[in-house]
Design a protein around this motif. Sequence first.
Motif, PDB file in Angstrom:
ATOM      1  N   GLU A 111       0.791  -1.231   0.000  1.00 26.10           N
ATOM      2  CA  GLU A 111       0.000   0.000   0.000  1.00 26.10           C
ATOM      3  C   GLU A 111       0.824   1.282   0.000  1.00 26.10           C
ATOM      4  O   GLU A 111       1.800   1.405   0.727  1.00 26.10           O
ATOM      5  CB  GLU A 111      -0.983   0.007   1.178  1.00 26.10           C
ATOM      6  CG  GLU A 111      -0.387   0.090   2.565  1.00 26.10           C
ATOM      7  CD  GLU A 111       0.003  -1.260   3.167  1.00 26.10           C
ATOM      8  OE1 GLU A 111       0.128  -2.263   2.439  1.00 26.10           O
ATOM      9  OE2 GLU A 111       0.188  -1.285   4.396  1.00 26.10           O
ATOM     10  N   ASP A 130      -2.110   9.081   5.120  1.00 24.61           N
ATOM     11  CA  ASP A 130      -2.561   9.017   6.507  1.00 24.61           C
ATOM     12  C   ASP A 130      -3.276  10.329   6.792  1.00 24.61           C
ATOM     13  O   ASP A 130      -2.637  11.392   6.837  1.00 24.61           O
ATOM     14  CB  ASP A 130      -1.355   8.924   7.458  1.00 24.61           C
ATOM     15  CG  ASP A 130      -0.627   7.579   7.355  1.00 24.61           C
ATOM     16  OD1 ASP A 130      -1.279   6.560   7.065  1.00 24.61           O
ATOM     17  OD2 ASP A 130       0.597   7.567   7.578  1.00 24.61           O
ATOM     18  N   ALA A 146       2.507   1.397   5.123  1.00 19.98           N
ATOM     19  CA  ALA A 146       3.642   0.776   5.818  1.00 19.98           C
ATOM     20  C   ALA A 146       4.842   0.487   4.900  1.00 19.98           C
ATOM     21  O   ALA A 146       5.968   0.891   5.203  1.00 19.98           O
ATOM     22  CB  ALA A 146       3.174  -0.475   6.541  1.00 19.98           C
ATOM     23  N   ARG A 161      -4.174  -4.917  10.654  1.00 21.00           N
ATOM     24  CA  ARG A 161      -5.148  -3.817  10.635  1.00 21.00           C
ATOM     25  C   ARG A 161      -6.551  -4.398  10.492  1.00 21.00           C
ATOM     26  O   ARG A 161      -7.017  -4.683   9.387  1.00 21.00           O
ATOM     27  CB  ARG A 161      -4.888  -2.889   9.428  1.00 21.00           C
ATOM     28  CG  ARG A 161      -3.485  -2.313   9.338  1.00 21.00           C
ATOM     29  CD  ARG A 161      -3.230  -1.271  10.414  1.00 21.00           C
ATOM     30  NE  ARG A 161      -1.947  -0.605  10.239  1.00 21.00           N
ATOM     31  CZ  ARG A 161      -0.976  -0.612  11.139  1.00 21.00           C
ATOM     32  NH1 ARG A 161      -1.108  -1.277  12.271  1.00 21.00           N
ATOM     33  NH2 ARG A 161       0.144   0.043  10.911  1.00 21.00           N
ATOM     34  N   GLY A 175       4.177   5.151  11.977  1.00 17.07           N
ATOM     35  CA  GLY A 175       5.385   4.957  11.175  1.00 17.07           C
ATOM     36  C   GLY A 175       6.607   4.569  11.992  1.00 17.07           C
ATOM     37  O   GLY A 175       7.656   4.257  11.426  1.00 17.07           O
TER      38      GLY A 175
END
Length: 311
Positions: free
Chosen positions: A31, A35, A46, A178, A265
């Motif tokens: 991905e 954010d 990520a 997630r 992060g």
Amino acid sequence: MDARGKSDTYLPILWKITAVKSLHTFVGLGEVLWDVFPTGPRFGGAPANFCCSVASLLNDQAEVWMVSAVGDDDLGERAIRSLQENGVGTKYMQVAPQATGRVDIELDDSGIATYEFAEDSAWDHLRWNPDLQRLASRTDAVCFGTLGQRNEATKQVIRRFLAGVPETALKVFDINLRPPFFSDEVIEHSLQLCNVLKLNDSELPVLRKQYQLPDSAEQAIRTLADRFDLSCVVYTCGADGAACLRDDRYTTVSSEPVEVIDTVGAGDAFTAAFVAGLLANTGTEALLRKASRVAAYVCSQPGATPKGILL
Ligand SMILES: Nc1ncnc2c1ncn2[C@@H]1O[C@H](COP(=O)(O)OP(=O)(O)O)[C@@H](O)[C@H]1O
Ligand SMILES: O=C(O)C(=O)C[C@H](O)[C@H](O)COP(=O)(O)O
């Protein structure tokens, strides 16, 4: 604070991995997204954060490529620019008909995030092509997670890429669970495909349940490493430190004290510094300490890819 001032606290961020002899090739798979903090959007995802941190730390001593997709929209253009500004190659980035990915982020009082991901985004729709095969065949370290595998198309590209990397490559599974975008199958298959695992203290209990692992973190990690033939497991516990099982030795370090803005992060930066150090054959304790300093720096700044890490 010493006489030289606060910024020296983060001098280790200046650390470059000088032991890297040749130009290693690092790849982030999955991905790319924005954010969306209460204060506005910041670049993220990520594996993209991993790439940005590796590129910042190794500067011109590494080739770093992101493999993902953005939409044909303003956020997509800005995502490509963000990758490039961070020193990450965008030659393998694709454009998909869906919108560029985004995730709404809420922060608790400790700067810890909860995420609400946009459905069906451009990064869910990666397509395989021969250039990816060529990139895979010269990759030294590749980082992937579970979220990138929530849709079949990107899942298949990730798996095909991993199948094409050299035997010696580090296949880094940064599990990044997630909810609800993971399943027992994705976890199991990914553990079989990787040789390095990164997980945190809220993710270990999920694996403990899935694999009936022992209560002790060290024993649970040793069991996982044996079962999936992992050469290295990295375990992070936020402010409470980090550990690593490597060459049958379990090593722990404490976290750096830091004033947290948000922890988004931090794990990706930790993984980046750790993996770069692994490729440079850095000793485990030094590696954990450096990764902790880099991650603490990210916690001290807003967003997942702060500029200071570029120093
Ligand atoms: N509050 C904090 N104080 C200092 N360091 C932190 C803090 N939170 C995270 N870190 C650093 O970031 C690393 C990764 O954070 P963690 O929350 O465990 O993983 P993830 O970001 O993957 O969820 C930690 O091992 C630590 O080095
Ligand atoms: O791609 C994802 O899974 C996201 O949630 C987007 C975020 O930018 C990072 O993943 C933050 O990752 P941490 O290092 O675990 O804080």
